[in-house]
Design a protein around this motif. Sequence first.
Motif, PDB file in Angstrom:
ATOM      1  N   ALA A 165      26.803  50.957 143.956  1.00 43.63           N
ATOM      2  CA  ALA A 165      27.258  50.346 143.694  1.00 43.63           C
ATOM      3  C   ALA A 165      28.893  51.012 142.966  1.00 43.63           C
ATOM      4  O   ALA A 165      29.740  50.123 143.174  1.00 43.63           O
ATOM      5  CB  ALA A 165      26.902  50.635 141.359  1.00 43.63           C
ATOM      6  N   GLU A 166      29.166  52.419 142.972  1.00 43.50           N
ATOM      7  CA  GLU A 166      30.422  53.212 142.352  1.00 43.50           C
ATOM      8  C   GLU A 166      30.970  52.802 143.738  1.00 43.50           C
ATOM      9  O   GLU A 166      31.761  52.396 143.799  1.00 43.50           O
ATOM     10  CB  GLU A 166      30.371  54.416 141.986  1.00 43.50           C
ATOM     11  CG  GLU A 166      31.243  54.870 142.465  1.00 43.50           C
ATOM     12  CD  GLU A 166      31.584  56.267 142.005  1.00 43.50           C
ATOM     13  OE1 GLU A 166      32.688  57.449 142.018  1.00 43.50           O
ATOM     14  OE2 GLU A 166      30.798  57.353 141.395  1.00 43.50           O
ATOM     15  N   ALA A 167      30.434  52.898 145.066  1.00 44.92           N
ATOM     16  CA  ALA A 167      31.170  52.965 146.402  1.00 44.92           C
ATOM     17  C   ALA A 167      31.901  50.895 147.169  1.00 44.92           C
ATOM     18  O   ALA A 167      32.865  51.463 146.845  1.00 44.92           O
ATOM     19  CB  ALA A 167      30.295  53.064 147.436  1.00 44.92           C
ATOM     20  N   GLU A 168      31.065  50.029 145.920  1.00 41.69           N
ATOM     21  CA  GLU A 168      31.170  49.332 146.622  1.00 41.69           C
ATOM     22  C   GLU A 168      32.513  48.388 145.568  1.00 41.69           C
ATOM     23  O   GLU A 168      33.006  47.886 146.286  1.00 41.69           O
ATOM     24  CB  GLU A 168      29.967  48.189 146.303  1.00 41.69           C
ATOM     25  CG  GLU A 168      28.750  48.228 147.402  1.00 41.69           C
ATOM     26  CD  GLU A 168      27.839  47.346 146.902  1.00 41.69           C
ATOM     27  OE1 GLU A 168      27.263  47.370 146.104  1.00 41.69           O
ATOM     28  OE2 GLU A 168      26.514  47.025 148.062  1.00 41.69           O
ATOM     29  N   ALA A 169      32.062  49.637 143.995  1.00 44.45           N
ATOM     30  CA  ALA A 169      34.296  49.058 143.291  1.00 44.45           C
ATOM     31  C   ALA A 169      34.896  49.551 143.855  1.00 44.45           C
ATOM     32  O   ALA A 169      36.096  49.805 143.536  1.00 44.45           O
ATOM     33  CB  ALA A 169      33.421  49.490 142.187  1.00 44.45           C
ATOM     34  N   ALA A 170      34.658  50.655 144.887  1.00 50.69           N
ATOM     35  CA  ALA A 170      35.826  50.727 145.441  1.00 50.69           C
ATOM     36  C   ALA A 170      37.726  50.125 146.034  1.00 50.69           C
ATOM     37  O   ALA A 170      36.607  49.087 146.470  1.00 50.69           O
ATOM     38  CB  ALA A 170      35.733  52.101 146.373  1.00 50.69           C
TER      39      ALA A 170
ATOM     40  N   GLU B  81      34.807  53.929 149.387  1.00 55.19           N
ATOM     41  CA  GLU B  81      33.706  53.145 149.842  1.00 55.19           C
ATOM     42  C   GLU B  81      33.240  54.845 150.365  1.00 55.19           C
ATOM     43  O   GLU B  81      32.348  55.911 150.088  1.00 55.19           O
ATOM     44  CB  GLU B  81      33.615  52.569 150.296  1.00 55.19           C
ATOM     45  CG  GLU B  81      33.811  50.868 149.730  1.00 55.19           C
ATOM     46  CD  GLU B  81      33.688  49.370 150.564  1.00 55.19           C
ATOM     47  OE1 GLU B  81      33.005  50.184 152.531  1.00 55.19           O
ATOM     48  OE2 GLU B  81      33.711  48.844 150.380  1.00 55.19           O
ATOM     49  N   HIS B  82      34.002  55.505 151.332  1.00 56.06           N
ATOM     50  CA  HIS B  82      33.456  56.618 152.133  1.00 56.06           C
ATOM     51  C   HIS B  82      33.450  57.827 151.205  1.00 56.06           C
ATOM     52  O   HIS B  82      32.888  58.427 151.969  1.00 56.06           O
ATOM     53  CB  HIS B  82      34.488  56.710 153.490  1.00 56.06           C
ATOM     54  CG  HIS B  82      33.623  56.153 154.139  1.00 56.06           C
ATOM     55  ND1 HIS B  82      34.205  54.530 154.491  1.00 56.06           N
ATOM     56  CD2 HIS B  82      33.660  56.114 155.574  1.00 56.06           C
ATOM     57  CE1 HIS B  82      33.599  53.920 155.291  1.00 56.06           C
ATOM     58  NE2 HIS B  82      32.961  54.866 156.503  1.00 56.06           N
ATOM     59  N   VAL B  83      34.213  58.164 150.720  1.00 52.68           N
ATOM     60  CA  VAL B  83      34.746  59.175 149.909  1.00 52.68           C
ATOM     61  C   VAL B  83      33.412  59.469 148.572  1.00 52.68           C
ATOM     62  O   VAL B  83      33.087  60.417 148.625  1.00 52.68           O
ATOM     63  CB  VAL B  83      36.209  59.068 148.995  1.00 52.68           C
ATOM     64  CG1 VAL B  83      35.813  59.990 147.785  1.00 52.68           C
ATOM     65  CG2 VAL B  83      37.417  59.775 150.251  1.00 52.68           C
ATOM     66  N   VAL B  84      33.142  58.435 148.526  1.00 53.59           N
ATOM     67  CA  VAL B  84      32.694  58.371 147.630  1.00 53.59           C
ATOM     68  C   VAL B  84      30.825  58.699 147.426  1.00 53.59           C
ATOM     69  O   VAL B  84      30.060  59.074 147.695  1.00 53.59           O
ATOM     70  CB  VAL B  84      31.597  56.414 146.393  1.00 53.59           C
ATOM     71  CG1 VAL B  84      30.729  56.745 146.060  1.00 53.59           C
ATOM     72  CG2 VAL B  84      33.380  56.551 145.501  1.00 53.59           C
ATOM     73  N   PHE B  85      31.010  57.972 149.307  1.00 51.05           N
ATOM     74  CA  PHE B  85      29.412  58.766 149.352  1.00 51.05           C
ATOM     75  C   PHE B  85      29.294  59.708 150.073  1.00 51.05           C
ATOM     76  O   PHE B  85      28.413  61.062 150.064  1.00 51.05           O
ATOM     77  CB  PHE B  85      29.573  57.040 151.036  1.00 51.05           C
ATOM     78  CG  PHE B  85      27.923  57.362 151.301  1.00 51.05           C
ATOM     79  CD1 PHE B  85      26.692  57.382 151.323  1.00 51.05           C
ATOM     80  CD2 PHE B  85      28.072  58.123 152.992  1.00 51.05           C
ATOM     81  CE1 PHE B  85      25.636  57.646 151.665  1.00 51.05           C
ATOM     82  CE2 PHE B  85      27.362  58.537 153.613  1.00 51.05           C
ATOM     83  CZ  PHE B  85      26.219  58.467 153.189  1.00 51.05           C
TER      84      PHE B  85
ATOM     85  N   MET C 197      37.774  61.816 155.037  1.00 48.51           N
ATOM     86  CA  MET C 197      36.953  63.413 155.176  1.00 48.51           C
ATOM     87  C   MET C 197      38.173  64.609 154.188  1.00 48.51           C
ATOM     88  O   MET C 197      37.561  65.297 153.996  1.00 48.51           O
ATOM     89  CB  MET C 197      37.042  64.094 156.787  1.00 48.51           C
ATOM     90  CG  MET C 197      36.059  65.506 157.591  1.00 48.51           C
ATOM     91  SD  MET C 197      34.352  64.407 156.552  1.00 48.51           S
ATOM     92  CE  MET C 197      33.813  63.453 157.409  1.00 48.51           C
ATOM     93  N   ALA C 198      39.560  64.257 155.084  1.00 47.77           N
ATOM     94  CA  ALA C 198      39.975  66.030 154.430  1.00 47.77           C
ATOM     95  C   ALA C 198      39.848  65.189 152.542  1.00 47.77           C
ATOM     96  O   ALA C 198      39.317  66.814 152.174  1.00 47.77           O
ATOM     97  CB  ALA C 198      42.171  65.279 154.686  1.00 47.77           C
TER      98      ALA C 198
END
Length: 145
Positions: A11-16, A22-26, A108-109
């Motif tokens: 849910a947090e990634a989808e709200a990005a 999204e990638h940072v959250v995951f 990634m950074a």
Amino acid sequence: PGDAGWAAMVAEAEAAPDALGEHVVFYDWALERCAPTIVRAFTAVASAPPGAVVVHCVGGKDRTGLVAALLLRLCGVSLEDVDADYALTETRLRPTLGEAATAPAGAMAIVLDRVEQRHGSIEEYLVASGLAPEAIEALRARLCG
């Protein structure tokens, strides 16, 4: 997906606001929640017989990308170079994965910098996650030349 925090992370990634977010959250979630699995991967690489070692997952960019990025940082590769290597993944995988190949520059950074801020270094993250110091020495001897 069986993890109790999976739905909240999704849910947090989808709200990005974008793919980068999204990638940072995951990836943040995966590095903190899946540390034992990462330790098993690193132990396997450290204890593999001489020769090449292949690290892979289904798509070749998320789990594989995190392991490769952590290994590169453990060898002293700059955040910028690790991130550029990761972003190149999108170009390389797009012909086979299409839109699923997304590997946004900067992700990634950001993630590795956060790990290093929280833990002090990639080495400290790995040791805190259960990787034996001898395995870190073996990884550096094997990969860092």
